[in-house]
Write a protein that holds these residues in place. Structure first.
Motif, PDB file in Angstrom:
ATOM      1  N   VAL A 128      -2.612  -5.486  -4.904  1.00  0.00           N
ATOM      2  CA  VAL A 128      -2.861  -5.717  -3.482  1.00  0.00           C
ATOM      3  C   VAL A 128      -3.020  -4.350  -2.816  1.00  0.00           C
ATOM      4  CG1 VAL A 128      -1.856  -6.567  -1.331  1.00  0.00           C
ATOM      5  CG2 VAL A 128      -1.639  -7.917  -3.421  1.00  0.00           C
ATOM      6  N   THR A 129      -4.182  -4.121  -2.213  1.00  0.00           N
ATOM      7  CA  THR A 129      -4.451  -2.802  -1.631  1.00  0.00           C
ATOM      8  C   THR A 129      -4.597  -2.859  -0.112  1.00  0.00           C
ATOM      9  OG1 THR A 129      -6.769  -3.138  -2.204  1.00  0.00           O
ATOM     10  CG2 THR A 129      -5.483  -1.774  -3.693  1.00  0.00           C
ATOM     11  N   GLY A 130      -4.483  -4.058   0.453  1.00  0.00           N
ATOM     12  CA  GLY A 130      -4.539  -4.161   1.905  1.00  0.00           C
ATOM     13  C   GLY A 130      -4.115  -5.542   2.344  1.00  0.00           C
ATOM     14  N   TYR A 131      -3.756  -5.659   3.613  1.00  0.00           N
ATOM     15  CA  TYR A 131      -3.366  -6.974   4.133  1.00  0.00           C
ATOM     16  C   TYR A 131      -3.631  -7.034   5.628  1.00  0.00           C
ATOM     17  CZ  TYR A 131       0.834  -5.019   6.269  1.00  0.00           C
ATOM     18  OH  TYR A 131       1.683  -4.283   7.052  1.00  0.00           O
ATOM     19  N   ILE A 132      -3.714  -8.263   6.127  1.00  0.00           N
ATOM     20  CA  ILE A 132      -3.872  -8.496   7.566  1.00  0.00           C
ATOM     21  C   ILE A 132      -3.027  -9.710   7.932  1.00  0.00           C
ATOM     22  CG2 ILE A 132      -5.964  -9.912   7.278  1.00  0.00           C
ATOM     23  CD1 ILE A 132      -6.979  -8.634   9.931  1.00  0.00           C
ATOM     24  N   ILE A 133      -2.410  -9.651   9.104  1.00  0.00           N
ATOM     25  CA  ILE A 133      -1.564 -10.755   9.569  1.00  0.00           C
ATOM     26  C   ILE A 133      -2.004 -11.172  10.965  1.00  0.00           C
ATOM     27  CG2 ILE A 133       0.783 -11.437  10.242  1.00  0.00           C
ATOM     28  CD1 ILE A 133       1.861  -9.541   8.157  1.00  0.00           C
ATOM     29  N   ALA A 134      -2.146 -12.476  11.168  1.00  0.00           N
ATOM     30  CA  ALA A 134      -2.335 -13.020  12.521  1.00  0.00           C
ATOM     31  C   ALA A 134      -1.265 -14.069  12.766  1.00  0.00           C
ATOM     32  CB  ALA A 134      -3.723 -13.639  12.675  1.00  0.00           C
TER      33      ALA A 134
ATOM     34  N   GLN B 127      -4.412   0.583   1.999  1.00  0.00           N
ATOM     35  CA  GLN B 127      -3.736   1.763   1.444  1.00  0.00           C
ATOM     36  C   GLN B 127      -4.713   2.951   1.438  1.00  0.00           C
ATOM     37  OE1 GLN B 127      -2.436   1.150  -2.592  1.00  0.00           O
ATOM     38  NE2 GLN B 127      -4.424   1.672  -3.396  1.00  0.00           N
ATOM     39  N   PRO B 128      -4.183   4.165   1.663  1.00  0.00           N
ATOM     40  CA  PRO B 128      -5.057   5.320   1.893  1.00  0.00           C
ATOM     41  C   PRO B 128      -6.158   5.520   0.845  1.00  0.00           C
ATOM     42  CG  PRO B 128      -2.802   5.891   2.439  1.00  0.00           C
ATOM     43  CD  PRO B 128      -2.762   4.490   1.889  1.00  0.00           C
ATOM     44  N   LEU B 129      -5.840   5.335  -0.465  1.00  0.00           N
ATOM     45  CA  LEU B 129      -6.841   5.596  -1.504  1.00  0.00           C
ATOM     46  C   LEU B 129      -7.989   4.578  -1.492  1.00  0.00           C
ATOM     47  CD1 LEU B 129      -4.657   6.611  -4.581  1.00  0.00           C
ATOM     48  CD2 LEU B 129      -6.238   8.072  -3.278  1.00  0.00           C
ATOM     49  N   SER B 130      -7.784   3.455  -0.825  1.00  0.00           N
ATOM     50  CA  SER B 130      -8.804   2.393  -0.815  1.00  0.00           C
ATOM     51  C   SER B 130      -9.602   2.355   0.490  1.00  0.00           C
ATOM     52  CB  SER B 130      -8.134   1.036  -1.048  1.00  0.00           C
ATOM     53  OG  SER B 130      -7.431   1.017  -2.258  1.00  0.00           O
ATOM     54  N   ARG B 131      -9.345   3.300   1.370  1.00  0.00           N
ATOM     55  CA  ARG B 131     -10.025   3.257   2.678  1.00  0.00           C
ATOM     56  C   ARG B 131     -11.482   3.713   2.577  1.00  0.00           C
ATOM     57  NH1 ARG B 131      -4.902   5.550   6.196  1.00  0.00           N
ATOM     58  NH2 ARG B 131      -3.602   3.749   5.675  1.00  0.00           N
ATOM     59  N   GLY B 132     -12.256   3.314   3.580  1.00  0.00           N
ATOM     60  CA  GLY B 132     -13.646   3.760   3.665  1.00  0.00           C
ATOM     61  C   GLY B 132     -14.582   3.022   2.728  1.00  0.00           C
ATOM     62  N   ARG B 133     -14.112   1.909   2.140  1.00  0.00           N
ATOM     63  CA  ARG B 133     -14.951   1.116   1.221  1.00  0.00           C
ATOM     64  C   ARG B 133     -15.203  -0.284   1.744  1.00  0.00           C
ATOM     65  NH1 ARG B 133     -13.018  -0.287  -3.481  1.00  0.00           N
ATOM     66  NH2 ARG B 133     -10.866   0.392  -3.381  1.00  0.00           N
TER      67      ARG B 133
END
Ligand code: COA
Length: 158
Positions: A66-72, A93-99
């Motif tokens: 899991v490299t990112g998440y969003i909650i509503a 997570q920082p290493l997965s940004r910009g993609r």
């Protein structure tokens, strides 16, 4: 850059251990004093009860990490004549940004909210967080003509 496939999935109670470290990092970024005890319990409650809100995770296809998440979380507002929602957390997570993960998580959440008949979605963002603001503006979020004020109702003086 290497193209890696990512899946956006609705999280369940079994995803809690993978989300918690990202959540701790998100709260550090936001300068929020994250307390694993009560806040971890609040995440568990959210993951276990479909009526409180929705958690989506981004999973890398190969590693399944899991490299990112969003909650509503769900609400109801007469201004929007019915159900609304509040995006409380978005983190990649920082290493997965910009993609494109942040955008994919946001788009997936908006799609889920539309499907369940949500009339408006709100969020808060630090004014200096230009990256997040660009992402939100690109998806149609506009500054609300009000400021937000908060009063905790537990654990504080009245
Ligand atoms: C904000 C965040 C979720 C964005 O995730 P991401 O996966 O890097 O974002 P994406 O790759 O999907 O890019 C989305 C948009 O961000 C903007 N963006 C991306 N990289 C950027 C950079 N290096 N500089 C400025 N803006 C950038 C662009 O507007 C981009 O849209 P575009 O690709 O259509 O131009 C991520 O940076 C993050 O987790 N930050 C820390 C937590 C945070 O600030 N959360 C939001 C709190 S409200």
């Amino acid at each position: 850059m290497e193209a890696r496939k990512v899946e956006i999935l609705q999280a369940g109670i079994g995803d809690e251990p993978a989300i918690l470290p990202l959540m701790a990092a998100f709260n550090r970024t936001e300068g929020i004093d994250w307390k694993p005890g009560p806040m971890g319990a609040a995440l568990r409650r959210l993951l276990g009860a479909g009526d409180l809100g929705l958690v989506l995770v981004a999973r890398e296809d190969a590693s399944r990490a899991v490299t990112g998440y969003i909650i509503a979380t769900f609400g109801y507002d007469l201004e929007f004549a019915g159900p609304d929602a509040f995006i409380t957390e978005l983190f990649v997570q920082p290493l997965s940004r910009g993609r494109g993960l942040g955008r994919a998580l946001l788009d997936a959440m908006i799609g889920h909210l539309r499907m369940r008949g949500t009339n408006a979605v709100h969020l808060m963002v630090r004014p200096e967080n230009e990256r997040a603001r660009a992402l939100y503006a690109g998806r149609g979020f506009r500054l609300a003509p009000r400021i937000m004020m908060t009063k905790p109702l537990v654990g504080h003086d009245p």
